[in-house]
Design a protein around this motif. Sequence first.
Motif, PDB file in Angstrom:
ATOM      1  N   ARG A 103       0.840  -1.220   0.000  1.00  0.00           N
ATOM      2  CA  ARG A 103       0.000   0.000   0.000  1.00  0.00           C
ATOM      3  C   ARG A 103       0.868   1.260   0.000  1.00  0.00           C
ATOM      4  O   ARG A 103       0.591   2.213  -0.720  1.00  0.00           O
ATOM      5  N   PHE A 104       1.914   1.274   0.825  1.00  0.00           N
ATOM      6  CA  PHE A 104       2.770   2.472   0.866  1.00  0.00           C
ATOM      7  C   PHE A 104       3.538   2.640  -0.445  1.00  0.00           C
ATOM      8  O   PHE A 104       3.757   3.772  -0.890  1.00  0.00           O
ATOM      9  N   GLY A 105       3.941   1.528  -1.058  1.00  0.00           N
ATOM     10  CA  GLY A 105       4.629   1.636  -2.345  1.00  0.00           C
ATOM     11  C   GLY A 105       3.716   2.296  -3.374  1.00  0.00           C
ATOM     12  O   GLY A 105       4.128   3.199  -4.117  1.00  0.00           O
ATOM     13  N   ASP A 163      10.186  -0.051   5.342  1.00  0.00           N
ATOM     14  CA  ASP A 163      10.064  -0.410   6.767  1.00  0.00           C
ATOM     15  C   ASP A 163       9.167  -1.634   6.942  1.00  0.00           C
ATOM     16  O   ASP A 163       9.475  -2.544   7.710  1.00  0.00           O
ATOM     17  N   GLU A 164       8.037  -1.639   6.240  1.00  0.00           N
ATOM     18  CA  GLU A 164       7.046  -2.716   6.445  1.00  0.00           C
ATOM     19  C   GLU A 164       7.604  -4.072   6.020  1.00  0.00           C
ATOM     20  O   GLU A 164       7.277  -5.102   6.616  1.00  0.00           O
ATOM     21  N   THR A 165       8.467  -4.068   4.995  1.00  0.00           N
ATOM     22  CA  THR A 165       9.095  -5.325   4.585  1.00  0.00           C
ATOM     23  C   THR A 165      10.005  -5.841   5.705  1.00  0.00           C
ATOM     24  O   THR A 165      10.023  -7.041   6.020  1.00  0.00           O
ATOM     25  N   ALA A 172      -4.978   3.166  10.482  1.00  0.00           N
ATOM     26  CA  ALA A 172      -4.264   1.919  10.802  1.00  0.00           C
ATOM     27  C   ALA A 172      -2.938   2.186  11.514  1.00  0.00           C
ATOM     28  O   ALA A 172      -2.625   1.543  12.532  1.00  0.00           O
ATOM     29  N   GLU A 173      -2.154   3.124  11.010  1.00  0.00           N
ATOM     30  CA  GLU A 173      -0.813   3.319  11.590  1.00  0.00           C
ATOM     31  C   GLU A 173      -0.868   4.024  12.945  1.00  0.00           C
ATOM     32  O   GLU A 173      -0.043   3.747  13.820  1.00  0.00           O
ATOM     33  N   THR A 174      -1.824   4.912  13.112  1.00  0.00           N
ATOM     34  CA  THR A 174      -1.947   5.565  14.424  1.00  0.00           C
ATOM     35  C   THR A 174      -2.328   4.531  15.479  1.00  0.00           C
ATOM     36  O   THR A 174      -1.787   4.515  16.594  1.00  0.00           O
ATOM     37  N   ASP A 226       9.007   3.337  13.846  1.00  0.00           N
ATOM     38  CA  ASP A 226       8.668   3.470  12.418  1.00  0.00           C
ATOM     39  C   ASP A 226       7.200   3.828  12.226  1.00  0.00           C
ATOM     40  O   ASP A 226       6.860   4.652  11.378  1.00  0.00           O
ATOM     41  N   GLU A 227       6.318   3.185  12.989  1.00  0.00           N
ATOM     42  CA  GLU A 227       4.877   3.412  12.764  1.00  0.00           C
ATOM     43  C   GLU A 227       4.486   4.859  13.061  1.00  0.00           C
ATOM     44  O   GLU A 227       3.566   5.395  12.463  1.00  0.00           O
ATOM     45  N   VAL A 228       5.206   5.491  13.974  1.00  0.00           N
ATOM     46  CA  VAL A 228       4.943   6.911  14.230  1.00  0.00           C
ATOM     47  C   VAL A 228       5.120   7.705  12.934  1.00  0.00           C
ATOM     48  O   VAL A 228       4.291   8.553  12.593  1.00  0.00           O
ATOM     49  N   HIS A 229       6.194   7.395  12.192  1.00  0.00           N
ATOM     50  CA  HIS A 229       6.421   8.105  10.919  1.00  0.00           C
ATOM     51  C   HIS A 229       5.336   7.770   9.896  1.00  0.00           C
ATOM     52  O   HIS A 229       4.917   8.622   9.119  1.00  0.00           O
ATOM     53  N   HIS A 230       4.908   6.505   9.915  1.00  0.00           N
ATOM     54  CA  HIS A 230       3.889   6.092   8.938  1.00  0.00           C
ATOM     55  C   HIS A 230       2.560   6.811   9.200  1.00  0.00           C
ATOM     56  O   HIS A 230       1.829   7.129   8.281  1.00  0.00           O
ATOM     57  N   SER A 231       2.255   7.014  10.475  1.00  0.00           N
ATOM     58  CA  SER A 231       1.016   7.745  10.784  1.00  0.00           C
ATOM     59  C   SER A 231       1.194   9.235  10.498  1.00  0.00           C
ATOM     60  O   SER A 231       0.286   9.899   9.997  1.00  0.00           O
TER      61      SER A 231
HETATM   62 FE   LIG Z   1       3.487   0.910   9.442  1.00  0.00          FE
END
Ligand SMILES: [Fe+2]
Length: 244
Positions: free
Chosen positions: A30-32, A57-59, A108-110, A138-143
């Motif tokens: 999804r991020f890609g 990151d997710e990989t 989702a990421e939050t 990492d998830e902080v950055h994704h959110s």
């Molecule tokens: Fe994430």
Amino acid sequence: MSESKVPSLQDVVAGTWGARYRIETEASLRFGALARRLDAFGAPRALSELAERASRDETRHAAHCERFFRAAGGQQLTGVDHVVEYAPASWAEPQRLTYEVVAQSCLAETQSTASLVTLLEGAESQELKAVLHELARDEVHHSRLGWAYLAWARPRVDFSFLGPLLPGMVAGSAGPEIFKPAPEGADHPDLLRQGVVPHSLRRQVYVETLESVVFPGFESLGVDAAAARSWLGKTLSDARLIPG
Ligand SMILES: [Fe+2]
Ligand SMILES: [Fe+2]
């Protein structure tokens, strides 16, 4: 496992890491896709770079999940190798892209960040603690990508379509089981030591994160969260989960 057998702690732990593996592989895709679409939409390079980084990151996260899945005795692991966009294809790109970013990053990421932070303290091994720390960081950055996108898109995209859709999006990201009683074995406090949030605590963290981070975040960026707030109130009351 036969249907009547109560799952062991290890079954629940392996099942959770297996489900996380799927979520991480899906999030990477999804991020890609989001990185390419943000570029095509003319978003600042910083936003598409955040999405590219999130995809990588997710990989890496998926590999950690696989390791803990195997360590808990998990056998059959399945990843996600293609994703279907959350938003209907008939919408215009600004709405579709906004919907996708909100679903993946703001929701989702939050929530994922909140769960991981909850787990950090209870983790029993240094290895688990280190991985949870890495994931949470990492998830902080994704959110953040989601909230930064909304701030950039606010003068460019009419967000009024989002408010009425938020209840469905919030419910979808939680999964229907979160407001139901805990499945057998899913509420054991020892789960916390192995990186799994027990069911009731997961629901509590989910609701608190909506009320303290997600809804105020939407409102501060011009997305009407009133429908989502009343959906949450009604859902908690229907499930008799509102403290008396
Ligand atoms: Fe994430
Ligand atoms: Fe992740």
